[in-house]
Design an enzyme around this catalytic site. Structure first.
Site, PDB file in Angstrom:
ATOM      1  N   ASP A  54       4.736  30.860  44.329  1.00  0.00           N
ATOM      2  CA  ASP A  54       5.362  29.913  43.407  1.00  0.00           C
ATOM      3  C   ASP A  54       4.385  29.548  42.285  1.00  0.00           C
ATOM      4  OD1 ASP A  54       7.173  28.252  42.301  1.00  0.00           O
ATOM      5  OD2 ASP A  54       7.235  26.814  43.942  1.00  0.00           O
ATOM      6  N   ASP A  55       4.722  29.916  41.089  1.00  0.00           N
ATOM      7  CA  ASP A  55       3.868  29.685  39.906  1.00  0.00           C
ATOM      8  C   ASP A  55       2.601  30.540  39.920  1.00  0.00           C
ATOM      9  OD1 ASP A  55       5.735  27.861  39.153  1.00  0.00           O
ATOM     10  OD2 ASP A  55       4.460  26.096  39.323  1.00  0.00           O
ATOM     11  N   CYS A  92      11.533  28.488  38.030  1.00  0.00           N
ATOM     12  CA  CYS A  92      11.624  28.980  39.402  1.00  0.00           C
ATOM     13  C   CYS A  92      13.036  29.279  39.889  1.00  0.00           C
ATOM     14  CB  CYS A  92      10.910  28.027  40.337  1.00  0.00           C
ATOM     15  SG  CYS A  92      11.351  26.303  40.096  1.00  0.00           S
ATOM     16  N   ARG A  96      14.757  32.778  41.241  1.00  0.00           N
ATOM     17  CA  ARG A  96      15.199  32.939  42.628  1.00  0.00           C
ATOM     18  C   ARG A  96      16.679  33.289  42.697  1.00  0.00           C
ATOM     19  NH1 ARG A  96      10.998  30.097  45.640  1.00  0.00           N
ATOM     20  NH2 ARG A  96       9.454  29.688  44.039  1.00  0.00           N
ATOM     21  N   LYS A 154      10.152  27.755  50.120  1.00  0.00           N
ATOM     22  CA  LYS A 154      10.920  26.999  49.126  1.00  0.00           C
ATOM     23  C   LYS A 154      12.249  27.690  48.796  1.00  0.00           C
ATOM     24  CE  LYS A 154      10.554  26.090  44.177  1.00  0.00           C
ATOM     25  NZ  LYS A 154       9.628  25.925  43.044  1.00  0.00           N
ATOM     26  N   HIS A 156      15.250  25.790  46.740  1.00  0.00           N
ATOM     27  CA  HIS A 156      15.501  25.298  45.387  1.00  0.00           C
ATOM     28  C   HIS A 156      16.755  25.919  44.763  1.00  0.00           C
ATOM     29  CE1 HIS A 156      13.519  23.777  41.395  1.00  0.00           C
ATOM     30  NE2 HIS A 156      14.417  22.948  41.890  1.00  0.00           N
ATOM     31  N   HIS A 246       1.959  26.487  43.839  1.00  0.00           N
ATOM     32  CA  HIS A 246       2.549  25.426  43.006  1.00  0.00           C
ATOM     33  C   HIS A 246       1.803  24.113  43.234  1.00  0.00           C
ATOM     34  CE1 HIS A 246       5.554  22.701  41.368  1.00  0.00           C
ATOM     35  NE2 HIS A 246       6.355  23.710  41.049  1.00  0.00           N
ATOM     36  N   ASP A 352       7.050  33.765  40.766  1.00  0.00           N
ATOM     37  CA  ASP A 352       8.429  33.512  40.344  1.00  0.00           C
ATOM     38  C   ASP A 352       8.579  33.230  38.867  1.00  0.00           C
ATOM     39  OD1 ASP A 352       7.184  31.051  40.467  1.00  0.00           O
ATOM     40  OD2 ASP A 352       8.947  29.999  41.220  1.00  0.00           O
ATOM     41  N   ASN A 353       7.484  32.918  38.206  1.00  0.00           N
ATOM     42  CA  ASN A 353       7.515  32.682  36.749  1.00  0.00           C
ATOM     43  C   ASN A 353       6.070  32.597  36.290  1.00  0.00           C
ATOM     44  OD1 ASN A 353       8.870  29.776  38.045  1.00  0.00           O
ATOM     45  ND2 ASN A 353       6.737  29.781  37.354  1.00  0.00           N
ATOM     46  N   LYS A 413       4.609  28.923  32.033  1.00  0.00           N
ATOM     47  CA  LYS A 413       5.911  28.592  32.641  1.00  0.00           C
ATOM     48  C   LYS A 413       6.778  27.719  31.732  1.00  0.00           C
ATOM     49  CE  LYS A 413       7.765  26.180  36.710  1.00  0.00           C
ATOM     50  NZ  LYS A 413       7.379  25.464  37.959  1.00  0.00           N
TER      51      LYS A 413
END
Lengths: 610, 331
Positions: A54-55, A92, A96, A154, A156, A246, A352-353, A413
């Site tokens: 994540d990130d 994110c 996803r 995660k 989300h 993240h 994810d980004n 991001k």
């Protein structure tokens, strides 16, 4: 089940199944029951593990030029293939949603982040803020095709009972439904929603397991899921959606001090080192330039040691987050080797980004006297450096280190500059027949993963579900590319497009058209040649109006095809008023702060005369 | 989102930390009394501190005399202050400190010598003391702010040396004096054992100071010669932050030895225990306050050491770098 049937029978049943699906009589269940060809005739279908950081930034793994020690991820890279032109979305849940549906965000429900849905997007299909029921999900289809489907980490993509992982195709799960939160407990960020929401196997948790630490617990749970069904002959699909790295950078104490002082040299030096390694590795071509240092980020060599150490410690923690995540990924890999499943497991690893350069905590709790500020005062006020990583601390590393994570790209991001949407990708395992450790520069997209895995698993994508047509997949399967039969899943005429928060972009071949809010963009179309200028330093829009027109045509086509509604409000709409005026990034300017003490020739020194 | 304010606003914490650490450092060594907790924390090299210690003590020993020679059936009452100056520096990459401490005050009470009881009093300046302390085990010297930021004592041991100069007020016609008319000093090993995280508000330490006091002869103790054997002293403190600026300590001390011999007539060595409680509070980034009480506990026997007292300390600390930063910030 499908692999046990004779090929002729399977073919017949597949046709029948397709017919039934088309007629919509029995819906999805029957359709999924229809056998499909598997990846290799008679071969055991591979397990699939998707590891999402994540990130995590483009250059944060050692195999992509980082100084961060990620031996387990690098081992996957050395046994598989690295991809340098892989795109996600700029934030994110849109990424996803495309990963799990293969459908464009403006159709699948994540046309905007749930947290930022604009007034003109409310109640519009495609902008629900969660993964809507128009789409079929990857785990749904794989489960129907005989895969065990597991998820940890995660989610989300929705919190209501019909939206949680168990309702979207995951047989087992241990999931954080929120976009972020504490790694140590259920504390979340706002007074309005103070508690993170978790599910385990479709039930909402009232408490977390003892000794909970997100990255560790996710790994433990997944290993448990795998072991529980191991030996029943069915392959598994595991979505390892790590919360790390993240922010907030919550980290066990022993992982916080592995690089004390290592980043005091500053972000410019680390970016330069990463770029040099990327060129040496072949990730970037020789001659690649770094993106501008963001104009509001100081040159680190002008900072005092205390500021360097304080800001450097943030990166130390981020590095710890990455290394801790790699450690637990290593635990998973070791376990798969131990139970004999590693060689039959396909790994797909990416972030994810772009890396996070925005100050999320300030957005939430930055106004003294506000409800969220008071909440933060109670729950998130462990600000001392030695408390960083503890429960109650909130550390993020800021735009300067986000740029490092996205070396050599521009921005981060939330933006559709390369730094917001391009990410590192590793694919390793069965079906990958390219040379081990090779690097591929083909144009790839996160929405490709769904058709790729369906093809590998031998699953056909239905055209309808319960009598309703199913949105088309927008991605291209990587199967031929992975097997070495094609250089890339896309040709030079294929294009990709993005829109989020009103920022938008199109890429076709080497060209990229970009519109972003000021001051990160010009609130006008900008044109870049990414082959010559991956850092997006030189806007060619004025020089190539023909190219702009042609690519705006692609953008218009994308808008028409994918239900794009530009938001009437955006998180970035007032950013220009918050940041200093944008100025060029000219190294060494102004000389006033760079010129060093003049030292006269020693033979001309003299004492003052009486 | 941008660095100019949000990121750089992190800076004040270190200046605060540095000074707070400075204020609680070993600059203050009330060698004439039991050493309070948290006085051995090393800090930024180049720091300065002015300690002021106020004590109100009652008992059967002269608190200006570190040998704590017991005068049976005596009852002294003393008000004393210690002022000093300390400076920290780096020596062989270790934290070091040099200080000078000057005791002053007044004492009065009944004193019995050779069966005769006198009502006596004294006032003025005591023997100044020079002190040197250097860390020998633990983190290296804190030579800049990043070193201060990264400092955690873990398990650290210092080497402490004190030397008192016999130039304080002394009247050879009476046994009760502020000056001791002899050379004396001590060697000690201040120990800081960090228990748990080193985060203001959550710090816990176990601190020990084993020390040996050595005494020269007083050749004119009411016309007689007094010899004093070495005395072992062990101070112990269990300290805990209550908030980021308030802490408390449970204190203990054990005195052993220090047998005094006057013209060949030996007294009894000490073997006494004292306990106490201390509260510390950082008033601001320059000024630190502690308040404490301590008392001997096994003191029922007539010849046992009996002493109790209240103590208040104020330490003002500063460092040119931090003071300059503050001036710029206040512009």
């Amino acid at each position: 089940m499908t692999t046990l049937l004779p090929r002729s029978l399977r073919s017949t049943l597949r046709k029948a199944g397709n017919l039934i699906c088309a007629l919509g009589f029995f819906g999805l269940a029957v359709c999924l029951a229809a056998p499909a060809d598997t990846a290799g005739s008679g071969a055991r279908r591979p397990n699939i593990v998707i590891i999402l950081g994540d990130d995590m930034g483009f250059s944060d793994m050692g195999s992509f030029g980082s100084e961060i020690r990620t031996p387990n991820l690098d081992a996957l890279a050395s046994e598989g293939v690295r991809f340098t032109n892989f795109y996600t979305h700029a934030s994110c849940s849109p990424t996803r949603s495309m990963l799990l549906s293969g459908v464009d965000t403006h159709v699948n429900g994540l046309g905007n982040m749930d947290e930022w849905t604009a007034p003109n997007q409310r109640q519009v299909p495609g902008y629900e803020g969660y993964l809507n029921h128009q789409v079929l999900t990857l785990p749904q289809l794989l489960k129907g095709a005989g895969y065990h489907t597991y998820m940890v980490g995660k989610w989300h993509l929705g919190k209501a009972p019909e939206l949680i992982p168990a309702a979207r195709g995951f047989e087992r799960d241990f999931s954080l439904l929120d976009g972020a939160g504490s790694y140590w407990d259920m504390t979340n960020f706002t007074g309005a929603a103070p508690q993170s929401v978790f599910t385990e196997d479709g039930r909402y948790l009232t408490a977390l397991p003892k000794d909970y630490y997100a990255t560790k617990t996710y790994t433990d749970k997944l290993i448990g899921f795998i072991d529980a069904n191991h030996g029943d002959g069915k392959p598994f699909f595991a979505y390892v959606s790590h919360q790390a790295p993240h922010d907030p950078y919550h980290l066990p104490r022993e992982w916080r001090t592995r690089h004390v002082g290592a980043y005091d040299k500053g972000w410019d030096a680390v970016r330069q080192e990463r770029l040099a390694r990327q060129i040496a590795l072949g990730i970037q071509p020789p001659g690649t330039a770094l993106a501008e240092r963001m104009w509001f980020v100081p040159d680190p060599i002008t900072l005092a040691p205390a500021a360097k150490a304080t800001l450097g410690k943030k990166m130390e923690l981020y590095t710890g987050m990455m290394e801790n995540m790699d450690f637990h990924i290593g635990r998973l890999i070791d376990h798969l080797k131990k139970i004999g499943e590693y060689d039959n497991t396909l790994f797909i690893v990416f972030g994810d980004n772009g890396a996070e350069g925005n100050d999320l905590f300030k957005m939430i709790a930055g106004s003294p006297g506000s409800r969220d500020f008071l909440f933060a005062a109670i729950k998130w006020s462990q600000t001392h450096l030695n408390a960083w990583g503890d429960p109650g601390s909130y550390v993020s590393y800021g735009p300067m280190w986000a740029q490092v994570s996205m070396t050599p790209f521009s921005q981060y991001k939330g933006w559709v500059a390369e730094g917001g949407i391009r990410n590192a990708l590793i694919v390793s395992g069965p079906t990958v027949e390219r040379p081990k450790g090779s690097i591929n520069h083909g144009l790839m997209h996160v929405a490709d993963i769904m058709p790729t895995l369906l093809e590998i698993a031998g699953v056909d994508y239905p055209t309808s579900n319960a009598g309703r047509p199913v949105p088309k997949l927008i991605g291209r399967s990587w199967r031929r590319m992975l097997s070495g039969q094609a250089p890339a899943p896309r040709g030079t005429q294929d294009y990709l497009a993005w829109e989020i928060f009103g920022n938008r972009a199109v890429r076709q071949g080497d060209w990229k058209l970009r519109w972003q809010y000021k001051p990160f963009g010009k609130a006008a179309w900008e044109l870049f040649n990414l082959a010559a200028d991956p850092a997006e330093r030189k806007d060619l829009a004025a020089e190539r109006p023909d190219k702009v027109r042609q690519m705006v045509g692609l953008w218009d086509s994308y808008v028409r095809t994918n239900n794009v509604i530009l938001p009437s409000r955006s998180t970035f709409e007032t950013l220009e008023d918050q940041l200093p005026p944008r100025v060029p990034d000219d190294p060494g300017y102004p000389p006033l702060i760079y010129k060093r003490q003049f030292v006269p020739p020693t033979d001309m020194l003299a004492d003052p005369k009486p | 989102m941008h660095i100019n304010d949000a990121q750089m606003k992190q800076a004040p914490w270190w200046s605060w930390l540095a000074v707070i650490t400075l204020l609680t450092m070993g600059a203050l060594r009330p060698a004439l009394a039991q050493t309070p907790a948290r006085f051995y924390w090393d800090t930024l090299s180049g720091s300065n501190a002015v300690p002021l210690i106020f004590e109100s003590i009652n008992g059967n020993t002269n608190p200006f005399d570190p040998a704590h020679i017991v005068t049976p059936n005596a009852d002294f009452s003393a008000t004393m202050a210690i002022a000093g100056y300390a400076r920290t520096f780096s020596l062989f990459d270790r934290s070091a400190m040099a200080a000078i401490l000057l005791p002053m005050g007044r004492i009065s009470g009944d004193v019995t010598v050779a069966g005769r009881t006198f009502r006596q009093s004294a006032s003025g300046f005591g023997d100044p003391m020079l002190e040197f302390n250097i860390n020998v085990l633990g983190p290296p010297a804190q030579k800049n702010i990043p070193d201060v930021m990264r400092y955690e004592p873990g398990f650290s041991v210092d080497l402490l040396a004190d030397l008192a100069l016999p130039i304080g007020e002394y009247n050879s016609k009476q046994p009760l004096n502020l000056g001791q008319n002899r050379w004396y000093g001590r060697f000690g090993l201040p120990v800081i054992w960090q228990l748990g995280p080193w985060v203001p508000g959550r710090r816990t330490t176990l601190e020990l100071l084993p020390a040996v006091w050595l005494f020269g002869d007083n050749n004119n103790f009411v016309g007689q010669t007094m010899k004093t054997a070495p005395m072992f002293q062990l101070d112990a403190h269990l300290t805990r932050d209550l908030t980021e600026t308030l802490w408390a300590s449970l204190d203990g001390a054990w005195f052993s030895g220090g047998k005094a011999t006057i013209n060949g007539v030996a007294g009894k060595p000490l073997n006494n225990i004292g306990v106490g409680l201390t509260l510390g509070y950082a008033i601001n980034s320059n000024l630190n306050l502690t308040l404490g009480y301590k008392s001997t506990i096994n003191d029922n026997a007539p010849d046992a050491l009996r002493m109790d007292g209240f103590m208040a300390t104020l330490v003002y600390g500063w460092h040119p770098l931090i003071e300059g930063s503050r001036r710029l910030k206040s512009e």
